[in-house]
Design a protein around this motif. Structure first.
Motif, PDB file in Angstrom:
ATOM      1  N   UNK A  79       0.821  -1.087  -0.120  1.00  0.00           N
ATOM      2  CA  UNK A  79      -0.005  -0.003  -0.012  1.00  0.00           C
ATOM      3  C   UNK A  79       0.904   1.285  -0.104  1.00  0.00           C
ATOM      4  N   UNK A  80       2.012   1.418   0.764  1.00  0.00           N
ATOM      5  CA  UNK A  80       2.633   2.369   0.967  1.00  0.00           C
ATOM      6  C   UNK A  80       3.493   2.774  -0.497  1.00  0.00           C
ATOM      7  N   UNK A  81       4.236   1.638  -0.657  1.00  0.00           N
ATOM      8  CA  UNK A  81       5.016   1.775  -1.953  1.00  0.00           C
ATOM      9  C   UNK A  81       4.166   2.263  -3.161  1.00  0.00           C
ATOM     10  N   UNK A  82       3.185   1.681  -3.362  1.00  0.00           N
ATOM     11  CA  UNK A  82       2.140   2.422  -4.616  1.00  0.00           C
ATOM     12  C   UNK A  82       1.724   3.662  -4.285  1.00  0.00           C
ATOM     13  N   UNK A  83       1.474   4.114  -2.944  1.00  0.00           N
ATOM     14  CA  UNK A  83       0.762   5.317  -2.977  1.00  0.00           C
ATOM     15  C   UNK A  83       1.636   6.374  -1.933  1.00  0.00           C
ATOM     16  N   UNK A  84       2.753   6.366  -1.956  1.00  0.00           N
ATOM     17  CA  UNK A  84       3.348   7.110  -0.790  1.00  0.00           C
ATOM     18  C   UNK A  84       3.547   8.469  -1.430  1.00  0.00           C
ATOM     19  N   UNK A  85       3.105   8.775  -2.654  1.00  0.00           N
ATOM     20  CA  UNK A  85       2.994  10.153  -3.053  1.00  0.00           C
ATOM     21  C   UNK A  85       1.692  10.824  -2.912  1.00  0.00           C
ATOM     22  N   UNK A  86       0.878  10.025  -2.585  1.00  0.00           N
ATOM     23  CA  UNK A  86      -0.792  10.176  -2.545  1.00  0.00           C
ATOM     24  C   UNK A  86      -1.263  10.242  -1.054  1.00  0.00           C
TER      25      UNK A  86
ATOM     26  N   UNK B 283       7.027   0.418 -15.998  1.00  0.00           N
ATOM     27  CA  UNK B 283       5.999   0.921 -15.366  1.00  0.00           C
ATOM     28  C   UNK B 283       5.650   2.461 -15.477  1.00  0.00           C
ATOM     29  N   UNK B 284       6.701   3.121 -15.866  1.00  0.00           N
ATOM     30  CA  UNK B 284       6.598   4.621 -16.195  1.00  0.00           C
ATOM     31  C   UNK B 284       6.927   4.847 -17.723  1.00  0.00           C
ATOM     32  N   UNK B 285       6.403   6.327 -17.907  1.00  0.00           N
ATOM     33  CA  UNK B 285       6.866   6.713 -19.265  1.00  0.00           C
ATOM     34  C   UNK B 285       8.250   7.283 -19.169  1.00  0.00           C
ATOM     35  N   UNK B 286       8.699   7.952 -17.973  1.00  0.00           N
ATOM     36  CA  UNK B 286      10.082   8.380 -17.640  1.00  0.00           C
ATOM     37  C   UNK B 286      10.345   8.068 -16.349  1.00  0.00           C
ATOM     38  N   UNK B 287      11.476   7.171 -15.970  1.00  0.00           N
ATOM     39  CA  UNK B 287      11.855   6.625 -14.707  1.00  0.00           C
ATOM     40  C   UNK B 287      11.920   7.645 -13.760  1.00  0.00           C
ATOM     41  N   UNK B 288      12.628   8.910 -14.554  1.00  0.00           N
ATOM     42  CA  UNK B 288      13.040   9.878 -13.304  1.00  0.00           C
ATOM     43  C   UNK B 288      14.237   9.775 -12.411  1.00  0.00           C
ATOM     44  N   UNK B 289      14.432  10.574 -11.584  1.00  0.00           N
ATOM     45  CA  UNK B 289      15.645  10.735 -10.634  1.00  0.00           C
ATOM     46  C   UNK B 289      15.550   9.884  -9.572  1.00  0.00           C
TER      47      UNK B 289
ATOM     48  N   UNK C 114     -13.361   9.612 -17.566  1.00  0.00           N
ATOM     49  CA  UNK C 114     -11.981   9.191 -17.995  1.00  0.00           C
ATOM     50  C   UNK C 114     -11.008  10.400 -18.041  1.00  0.00           C
ATOM     51  N   UNK C 115     -10.028  10.151 -17.546  1.00  0.00           N
ATOM     52  CA  UNK C 115      -8.776  11.203 -17.818  1.00  0.00           C
ATOM     53  C   UNK C 115      -7.602  10.244 -18.469  1.00  0.00           C
ATOM     54  N   UNK C 116      -7.257  10.742 -19.516  1.00  0.00           N
ATOM     55  CA  UNK C 116      -6.331   9.929 -20.302  1.00  0.00           C
ATOM     56  C   UNK C 116      -4.939  11.063 -20.199  1.00  0.00           C
ATOM     57  N   UNK C 117      -3.975  10.510 -19.607  1.00  0.00           N
ATOM     58  CA  UNK C 117      -2.723  11.285 -19.618  1.00  0.00           C
ATOM     59  C   UNK C 117      -1.758  11.042 -20.526  1.00  0.00           C
ATOM     60  N   UNK C 118      -1.354  11.759 -21.434  1.00  0.00           N
ATOM     61  CA  UNK C 118       0.005  11.550 -22.243  1.00  0.00           C
ATOM     62  C   UNK C 118       1.161  11.765 -21.542  1.00  0.00           C
ATOM     63  N   UNK C 119       2.184  11.167 -21.689  1.00  0.00           N
ATOM     64  CA  UNK C 119       3.608  11.007 -21.145  1.00  0.00           C
ATOM     65  C   UNK C 119       3.210  10.436 -19.891  1.00  0.00           C
ATOM     66  N   UNK C 120       2.619   9.400 -19.762  1.00  0.00           N
ATOM     67  CA  UNK C 120       2.137   8.470 -18.523  1.00  0.00           C
ATOM     68  C   UNK C 120       2.020   7.029 -18.675  1.00  0.00           C
ATOM     69  N   UNK C 121       2.870   6.473 -17.931  1.00  0.00           N
ATOM     70  CA  UNK C 121       2.777   4.864 -17.905  1.00  0.00           C
ATOM     71  C   UNK C 121       1.867   4.418 -17.034  1.00  0.00           C
ATOM     72  N   UNK C 122       2.009   3.086 -16.458  1.00  0.00           N
ATOM     73  CA  UNK C 122       1.063   2.532 -15.546  1.00  0.00           C
ATOM     74  C   UNK C 122       1.024   3.002 -14.129  1.00  0.00           C
TER      75      UNK C 122
ATOM     76  N   UNK D  46      -0.403   7.454 -10.359  1.00  0.00           N
ATOM     77  CA  UNK D  46      -0.371   8.150  -9.202  1.00  0.00           C
ATOM     78  C   UNK D  46       0.823   8.745  -8.627  1.00  0.00           C
ATOM     79  N   UNK D  47       1.961   8.157  -9.254  1.00  0.00           N
ATOM     80  CA  UNK D  47       3.263   8.335  -9.079  1.00  0.00           C
ATOM     81  C   UNK D  47       3.883   9.436  -9.986  1.00  0.00           C
ATOM     82  N   UNK D  48       3.700   9.024 -11.354  1.00  0.00           N
ATOM     83  CA  UNK D  48       4.197   9.935 -12.389  1.00  0.00           C
ATOM     84  C   UNK D  48       3.763  11.123 -12.313  1.00  0.00           C
ATOM     85  N   UNK D  49       2.602  11.473 -12.126  1.00  0.00           N
ATOM     86  CA  UNK D  49       1.540  12.399 -12.233  1.00  0.00           C
ATOM     87  C   UNK D  49       0.849  12.835 -10.830  1.00  0.00           C
TER      88      UNK D  49
END
Length: 284
Positions: free
Chosen positions: A45-52, A172-178, A255-263, A266-269
């Protein structure tokens, strides 16, 4: 006075239900919002949603539960992984009559089934990257074989090393990030801590070819709960056409469809996602 920052440890709780001892993270007050994680190795639960969790906890009572077979919750040896029943037991034990549910991937499957079979317990339904019932493409994309993301996910169960988890973060992501290495390290540590979860998941997948139990198309079509579907246009695990199918089936949905977004929308955006969910629950 500055509030203590929320962490995995200071929000950690355990509850014993009729069938399970479940670990979860809890913060905030107000209307209950239950987060349901995906099926990846090392998922919690925490790893999936730590940013939320921290932003939503400013307004709601947030609970992120580790399903049986993941995180610090009980293992599952054989049998059906009935996450719907486990979630209802979780609500009952905590005395929660009705909650908003936010589910990523497999967690989205569980949230859809909850809204279909137990509409009196679900006030709002939010999914991110959820497979679309038993008649949709699910984890197998437009073709017949498993999606690119599912292949890497299974490899992570077979080899829960940091290197494999870094590949998982990439797909799982569009851009892995730092924070790529930090995410990979956290996933590897969580996965390696529970080899029983890894073994049991692979055995279940080999036996059933399913990561969870989906609602039927007929059940989904009868969902009346206000529903927000979020999907990444670049999702390589569960193709966005799944959410296009869901929005055509669920009467009170958007439905909200996000460009530049992977799976992991909730973390990428995270900032946009947190705003969307907060406003959706507040105004529907």
């Amino acid at each position: 006075m500055t509030a203590t920052p929320l962490t995995e440890e200071n929000t950690s709780r355990t509850v014993t239900t009729k069938d399970w001892t479940l670990h979860y993270n809890e913060a905030g007050q107000g209307h209950p919002v239950v987060f349901l994680h995906g099926s990846g190795p090392g998922a919690t639960g925490w790893s999936n949603f730590s940013a939320n969790i921290p932003p939503l906890a400013e307004r709601y009572r947030v609970l992120a539960v580790d399903m049986p077979g993941w995180g610090r919750s009980d293992a599952i040896e054989g049998g059906e992984r009935d996450h719907t029943a486990a979630t209802i037991q979780f609500l009952d034990e905590l005395g929660i009559e009705k909650a908003a549910f936010v589910g990523n991937s497999m967690g989205g499957m569980t949230a859809l089934r909850l809204a279909a079979l137990h509409p009196d317990r679900v006030s709002h339904l939010v999914t991110m990257g959820a497979p679309a019932g038993r008649g949709g493409p699910g984890l197998f994309g437009p073709g017949d074989g498993p999606s690119e993301g599912l292949k890497v996910l299974v490899r992570g169960y077979l080899d829960p090393s940091e290197a494999t988890m870094a590949e998982l973060v990439d797909v799982m992501t569009f851009r892995s990030g730092t924070d790529r290495e930090d995410l990979a390290r956290a996933r590897a540590t969580a996965a390696q801590a529970r080899p029983d979860h890894l073994k049991n998941f692979l055995e279940h997948l080999q036996r059933t070819h399913q990561v969870g139990t989906s609602a039927t198309d007929s059940e989904i079509a009868h969902i009346s709960t206000p529903t927000l579907l979020v999907h990444g246009r670049d999702d390589r695990v569960v193709h966005f056409e799944n959410s296009l199918r869901l929005v055509s089936m669920i009467r009170d949905s958007r439905l909200v469809l996000l460009n530049g977004c992977g799976h992991w929308a909730q973390l990428e955006h995270a900032t946009e996602f947190n705003r969307l969910v907060t406003d959706f629950i507040a105004h529907h």
